[in-house]
Design a protein around this motif. Structure first.
Motif, PDB file in Angstrom:
ATOM      1  N   LYS A  19       0.827  -1.204   0.000  1.00  0.00           N
ATOM      2  CA  LYS A  19       0.000   0.000   0.000  1.00  0.00           C
ATOM      3  C   LYS A  19       0.860   1.252   0.000  1.00  0.00           C
ATOM      4  O   LYS A  19       0.572   2.219  -0.720  1.00  0.00           O
ATOM      5  CB  LYS A  19      -0.924  -0.005   1.218  1.00  0.00           C
ATOM      6  N   LEU A  20       1.929   1.255   0.792  1.00  0.00           N
ATOM      7  CA  LEU A  20       2.826   2.409   0.833  1.00  0.00           C
ATOM      8  C   LEU A  20       3.436   2.660  -0.538  1.00  0.00           C
ATOM      9  O   LEU A  20       3.500   3.804  -1.004  1.00  0.00           O
ATOM     10  CB  LEU A  20       3.927   2.199   1.875  1.00  0.00           C
ATOM     11  N   HIS A  21       3.874   1.603  -1.198  1.00  0.00           N
ATOM     12  CA  HIS A  21       4.440   1.742  -2.534  1.00  0.00           C
ATOM     13  C   HIS A  21       3.419   2.345  -3.496  1.00  0.00           C
ATOM     14  O   HIS A  21       3.748   3.243  -4.292  1.00  0.00           O
ATOM     15  CB  HIS A  21       4.917   0.377  -3.040  1.00  0.00           C
ATOM     16  N   GLU A  25       3.832   5.861  -5.477  1.00  0.00           N
ATOM     17  CA  GLU A  25       3.859   5.854  -6.938  1.00  0.00           C
ATOM     18  C   GLU A  25       2.783   6.768  -7.516  1.00  0.00           C
ATOM     19  O   GLU A  25       3.010   7.465  -8.505  1.00  0.00           O
ATOM     20  CB  GLU A  25       3.656   4.423  -7.461  1.00  0.00           C
ATOM     21  N   THR A  26       1.618   6.758  -6.904  1.00  0.00           N
ATOM     22  CA  THR A  26       0.494   7.550  -7.418  1.00  0.00           C
ATOM     23  C   THR A  26       0.425   8.943  -6.797  1.00  0.00           C
ATOM     24  O   THR A  26      -0.415   9.758  -7.207  1.00  0.00           O
ATOM     25  CB  THR A  26      -0.830   6.825  -7.153  1.00  0.00           C
ATOM     26  N   LYS A  27       1.291   9.191  -5.810  1.00  0.00           N
ATOM     27  CA  LYS A  27       1.318  10.477  -5.107  1.00  0.00           C
ATOM     28  C   LYS A  27      -0.069  10.807  -4.536  1.00  0.00           C
ATOM     29  O   LYS A  27      -0.595  11.919  -4.706  1.00  0.00           O
ATOM     30  CB  LYS A  27       1.802  11.603  -6.036  1.00  0.00           C
ATOM     31  N   THR A  28      -0.639   9.817  -3.887  1.00  0.00           N
ATOM     32  CA  THR A  28      -1.959   9.976  -3.296  1.00  0.00           C
ATOM     33  C   THR A  28      -1.897   9.768  -1.784  1.00  0.00           C
ATOM     34  O   THR A  28      -0.839   9.452  -1.229  1.00  0.00           O
ATOM     35  CB  THR A  28      -2.956   8.979  -3.909  1.00  0.00           C
ATOM     36  N   VAL A  29      -3.055   9.927  -1.144  1.00  0.00           N
ATOM     37  CA  VAL A  29      -3.145   9.831   0.313  1.00  0.00           C
ATOM     38  C   VAL A  29      -4.234   8.826   0.675  1.00  0.00           C
ATOM     39  O   VAL A  29      -5.319   8.839   0.079  1.00  0.00           O
ATOM     40  CB  VAL A  29      -3.470  11.206   0.942  1.00  0.00           C
ATOM     41  N   GLY A  56      -0.336   2.127  12.376  1.00  0.00           N
ATOM     42  CA  GLY A  56       0.798   1.791  11.521  1.00  0.00           C
ATOM     43  C   GLY A  56       0.445   1.581  10.068  1.00  0.00           C
ATOM     44  O   GLY A  56       1.273   1.105   9.289  1.00  0.00           O
ATOM     45  N   ASN A  57      -0.777   1.941   9.675  1.00  0.00           N
ATOM     46  CA  ASN A  57      -1.153   1.855   8.271  1.00  0.00           C
ATOM     47  C   ASN A  57      -0.585   3.052   7.513  1.00  0.00           C
ATOM     48  O   ASN A  57      -0.694   4.190   7.981  1.00  0.00           O
ATOM     49  CB  ASN A  57      -2.681   1.846   8.129  1.00  0.00           C
ATOM     50  N   PRO A  58       0.004   2.837   6.342  1.00  0.00           N
ATOM     51  CA  PRO A  58       0.589   3.959   5.596  1.00  0.00           C
ATOM     52  C   PRO A  58      -0.480   4.925   5.108  1.00  0.00           C
ATOM     53  O   PRO A  58      -1.549   4.508   4.646  1.00  0.00           O
ATOM     54  CB  PRO A  58       1.300   3.275   4.426  1.00  0.00           C
ATOM     55  N   LEU A 270      13.019  -1.550  -0.028  1.00  0.00           N
ATOM     56  CA  LEU A 270      13.532  -0.209   0.241  1.00  0.00           C
ATOM     57  C   LEU A 270      12.604   0.574   1.167  1.00  0.00           C
ATOM     58  O   LEU A 270      13.051   1.488   1.874  1.00  0.00           O
ATOM     59  CB  LEU A 270      13.695   0.550  -1.094  1.00  0.00           C
ATOM     60  N   LEU A 271      11.323   0.211   1.190  1.00  0.00           N
ATOM     61  CA  LEU A 271      10.335   0.982   1.959  1.00  0.00           C
ATOM     62  C   LEU A 271      10.046   0.410   3.334  1.00  0.00           C
ATOM     63  O   LEU A 271       9.323   1.031   4.119  1.00  0.00           O
ATOM     64  CB  LEU A 271       9.025   1.064   1.164  1.00  0.00           C
ATOM     65  N   VAL A 272      10.606  -0.742   3.636  1.00  0.00           N
ATOM     66  CA  VAL A 272      10.280  -1.403   4.905  1.00  0.00           C
ATOM     67  C   VAL A 272      10.759  -0.582   6.101  1.00  0.00           C
ATOM     68  O   VAL A 272       9.989  -0.290   7.030  1.00  0.00           O
ATOM     69  CB  VAL A 272      10.873  -2.827   4.952  1.00  0.00           C
ATOM     70  N   THR A 273      12.032  -0.208   6.098  1.00  0.00           N
ATOM     71  CA  THR A 273      12.577   0.556   7.230  1.00  0.00           C
ATOM     72  C   THR A 273      11.901   1.917   7.393  1.00  0.00           C
ATOM     73  O   THR A 273      11.541   2.295   8.516  1.00  0.00           O
ATOM     74  CB  THR A 273      14.095   0.706   7.093  1.00  0.00           C
ATOM     75  N   PRO A 274      11.680   2.684   6.304  1.00  0.00           N
ATOM     76  CA  PRO A 274      10.974   3.960   6.480  1.00  0.00           C
ATOM     77  C   PRO A 274       9.587   3.815   7.111  1.00  0.00           C
ATOM     78  O   PRO A 274       9.199   4.613   7.945  1.00  0.00           O
ATOM     79  CB  PRO A 274      10.871   4.510   5.052  1.00  0.00           C
TER      80      PRO A 274
END
Length: 281
Positions: A19-21, A25-29, A56-58, A270-274
């Motif tokens: 979901k974060l990815h 990618e879509t520059k959405t919220v 903790g949901n993105p 790459l997005l796990v730690t952030p």
């Protein structure tokens, strides 16, 4: 559906990363209520800002490729601060709110002024530092791991965290990472380092470059093996590898062979730690 036999908890964690990815990618919220948590990952090759909700949901995120950190240390303070300011402004515009607090992460063992630098960077960008956590511990948080080993391969360093019953029982860090992959590519193909970085990120080239960078991956596996020496009681713990280098196609298989044990690479490593840093925010 089960992922590597991990069960529903791992599936839920992986879905958050997917979901974060998608949001980035879509520059959405994501339409989720606050309060919100903010995490900033100051990496060797990139800076990532992630917003998550209380569970903790993105909610949103943004990334900028940059070279403001080297071997886990901030070497361009002003450059790092300006990038965080830009990412913060981007996400605030999407969300229609002001973000005022955030968490950061550092490689295990970072102390003194070096450890404080990341907090100073986000403070200069308008985020009050509320927490600072070891990078592999943040990754474990995002993956929902209470029992296992997390290997976080950054640009300049590789850190590990061993968790047992939700408690951190061992952590270590060594200076090897994605930068070494790029250096090998630059030497092999006689190109500038910056071009080698771009080559490494091009998924269409991964099959071609894998034989060239395989010795570096084997070295990383050897480094992790050495860090775990004397920790035989954890030999049957599941091992997860995160970080940009783990995005390389074929990495999971080659690292597993060199390590002598099966390792698991989550989606979009790459997005796990952030995401995990945001969860601590």
């Amino acid at each position: 559906m089960k992922l590597h036999g991990e069960g529903d908890k791992t599936m839920e964690a992986y879905e958050k990363i997917y979901k974060l990815h998608e949001l980035m990618e879509t520059k959405t919220v994501a339409d989720l209520p606050g309060p919100y948590k903010v995490g900033v990952d100051l990496g060797t090759a990139d800076v990532v800002l992630v917003v998550a909700d209380e569970a903790g949901n993105p909610v949103a995120g943004s990334l900028r490729w940059a070279s403001v950190v080297k071997d886990g240390l901030v070497v361009d303070f002003r450059g790092a601060m300006l990038i965080v300011e830009e990412l913060k402004a981007e996400v605030e515009e999407r969300m229609g709110i002001t973000l005022d607090k955030g968490a950061t992460a550092i490689p295990p063992g970072t102390v003194g002024r070096n450890a404080l630098a990341c907090g100073h960077v986000i403070a200069g960008a308008g985020l009050e530092p509320v927490c600072q956590v070891d990078e592999p511990v943040a990754a474990a948080k995002a993956l929902g791991i209470t029992h296992g080993i997390v290997v976080d391969i950054g640009g300049g360093t590789t850190g590990i965290a061993v968790l047992r019953n939700g408690e951190l029982v061992f952590t270590a860090d060594e200076p090897t990472g994605g930068t070494h992959v790029s250096l090998v590519l630059a030497g092999a193909y006689k190109m500038p380092f910056e071009e080698a970085e771009l080559l490494k990120r091009d998924a269409a080239q991964h099959r071609r470059i894998m034989p060239v960078i395989l010795p570096v991956i084997e070295k990383m596996a050897a480094v992790v093996t050495a860090m775990l020496a004397g920790q035989e009681e954890y030999h049957d713990y599941p091992v997860y590898v995160v970080g940009g280098t783990a995005c390389l196609q074929g990495f999971e298989n080659e690292f597993s062979k060199a390590f002598g044990r099966k390792v698991h690479v989550p989606p979009h490593p790459l997005l796990v730690t952030p995401l995990g840093i945001a969860m601590f925010g």
